[in-house]
Design a protein around this motif. Sequence first.
Motif, PDB file in Angstrom:
ATOM      1  N   UNK A  14       0.854  -1.201   0.000  1.00  0.00           N
ATOM      2  CA  UNK A  14       0.000   0.000   0.000  1.00  0.00           C
ATOM      3  C   UNK A  14       0.887   1.247   0.000  1.00  0.00           C
ATOM      4  N   UNK A  15       0.412   2.292  -0.664  1.00  0.00           N
ATOM      5  CA  UNK A  15       1.200   3.526  -0.785  1.00  0.00           C
ATOM      6  C   UNK A  15       0.454   4.704  -0.159  1.00  0.00           C
ATOM      7  N   UNK A  16       1.187   5.582   0.522  1.00  0.00           N
ATOM      8  CA  UNK A  16       0.580   6.823   1.007  1.00  0.00           C
ATOM      9  C   UNK A  16       1.655   7.889   1.145  1.00  0.00           C
ATOM     10  N   UNK A  17       1.310   9.101   0.744  1.00  0.00           N
ATOM     11  CA  UNK A  17       2.288  10.186   0.799  1.00  0.00           C
ATOM     12  C   UNK A  17       1.671  11.474   1.289  1.00  0.00           C
ATOM     13  N   UNK A  18       2.505  12.483   1.473  1.00  0.00           N
ATOM     14  CA  UNK A  18       1.989  13.777   1.914  1.00  0.00           C
ATOM     15  C   UNK A  18       2.951  14.893   1.536  1.00  0.00           C
ATOM     16  N   UNK A  19       2.387  16.072   1.397  1.00  0.00           N
ATOM     17  CA  UNK A  19       3.178  17.235   1.019  1.00  0.00           C
ATOM     18  C   UNK A  19       4.028  17.707   2.195  1.00  0.00           C
ATOM     19  N   UNK A  20       5.310  17.946   1.906  1.00  0.00           N
ATOM     20  CA  UNK A  20       6.228  18.416   2.947  1.00  0.00           C
ATOM     21  C   UNK A  20       6.701  19.824   2.559  1.00  0.00           C
ATOM     22  N   UNK A  21       6.589  20.756   3.514  1.00  0.00           N
ATOM     23  CA  UNK A  21       7.078  22.115   3.285  1.00  0.00           C
ATOM     24  C   UNK A  21       8.069  22.463   4.408  1.00  0.00           C
ATOM     25  N   UNK A  22       8.627  23.668   4.364  1.00  0.00           N
ATOM     26  CA  UNK A  22       9.725  23.998   5.292  1.00  0.00           C
ATOM     27  C   UNK A  22       9.335  23.860   6.762  1.00  0.00           C
ATOM     28  N   UNK A  23       8.039  24.114   7.107  1.00  0.00           N
ATOM     29  CA  UNK A  23       7.702  23.971   8.538  1.00  0.00           C
ATOM     30  C   UNK A  23       6.975  22.661   8.855  1.00  0.00           C
ATOM     31  N   UNK A  24       7.201  21.643   8.047  1.00  0.00           N
ATOM     32  CA  UNK A  24       6.631  20.314   8.342  1.00  0.00           C
ATOM     33  C   UNK A  24       7.303  19.680   9.554  1.00  0.00           C
TER      34      UNK A  24
END
Length: 410
Positions: A376-386
């Motif tokens: 199974x695959x899952x991802x998320x957006x990462x930004x500088x304040x993650x």
Amino acid sequence: MSKGNIQITEQTGAYESPAELFKAAARYKGERYFYMNKDKSEWLIGLGHAYMIKEKSRSPERITEQFQTLLEQTKEPHHIRLFGGFQFDAGNSPLFDEFGHSHFIWPKIQILCQNNQLTYSYTDMTEEEILNWRSVSEVKAPVIQSVSNQNEEQFLRNVATAVEAMKADQFDKVVLSRQKKVVMNESVDSAWLIERGLKNDEYSYFLLMEGQNSIFVSRTPEQLVKVKADQLSTNAIAGTMARGFNHAAQKLLRDAKNLVEHDIVVKSITADIEPFTTCMNVPDSPKIMTNQFVYHLYTPITAKIEKGNVLNISQALHPTPALGGFPKQAAAAFIEQAEGDRGFYGAPMGYVTAEFEGEFIVAIRSMLIKENTAVLFAGCGVVADSIPESELDETETKFKPMLQLLGVTE
Ligand SMILES: C=C(O[C@@H]1C=C(C(=O)O)C=C[C@H]1O)C(=O)O
């Protein structure tokens, strides 16, 4: 080949459930697919491969050309659509090794459901074959044996490294992912997955494509692009909050980190479709999209098409920063180095009609099943304040549609 070489026979029929049709089509196992749109007004089944277009590279031009050549060999207008997708990246994911990087199918039997009415299209089949393709088959429910995280620690390290890189201004956003493995007592049948999936009225697409040794499944809420006549629709879906706590939706609409992630996607999509369109309509602020387990920030975008088709517009958009990042190249290089190749996870998949209309989705909330094992695959957006642990929680929630489909959770 000359005109008339491909023989298509069409018939209409009363409604039957896609799961039952899949059961009846056991003889085409390994060569079946199912695609249902988000509002469930339309679905498509393909059984058997009449023609297969499988390329080592991702090339909308080659697919356009080869589909056109096939279409030129048909005599009458028909409902056959070309179905398939382009892998996420140019690399070779071992999990997806039986699929092409451009992987498209013209089926032997297509069943298209519109307004509860079925249209059967048969390619190069005799009357007798048309009468006798169904058989009776038993489908068993597998029992779950184990569920395990594949690369949790690596994911946390990747997020931390990405945050450092963004603080050093190397890029603005990157989407990182991880995997879970579910092992069952026996191999999984597509008909069982479809039957289970249809009991859930989640506001999402339902895509399933078989290979000889695997089944790829996605319940994505995310459309990449739809083309109908001269109208293009697309959307930005980025920014996520798990449901189940008070005022989660209102909080998401005001959450600075999620709004930044979302804005990057809207700007990139509008820039990508600009060369193909006029009269673009982009709302000023996002709305809430409600799924079973999460809320997303959502901006629907429409425009009038001036040039291009659904295949090359998909390529121009992919990957949007909802799945890749921004700037696109720097983010793609980071993903490649941190994670390797994604195969069909997050990839553009969908169909093209004989009129070159069509729709492609972003194949997230997805898994690849080989015999008794699902990845199974899952991802998320990462930004500088993650924060790495919060991103881990977000991906945990995004595994739920596939865990539920397999019966790991109810
Ligand atoms: C990458 C995934 O989802 C994407 C990332 C989102 C986010 O970071 O908020 C939201 C929706 C999708 O565009 C996934 O589900 O695997």
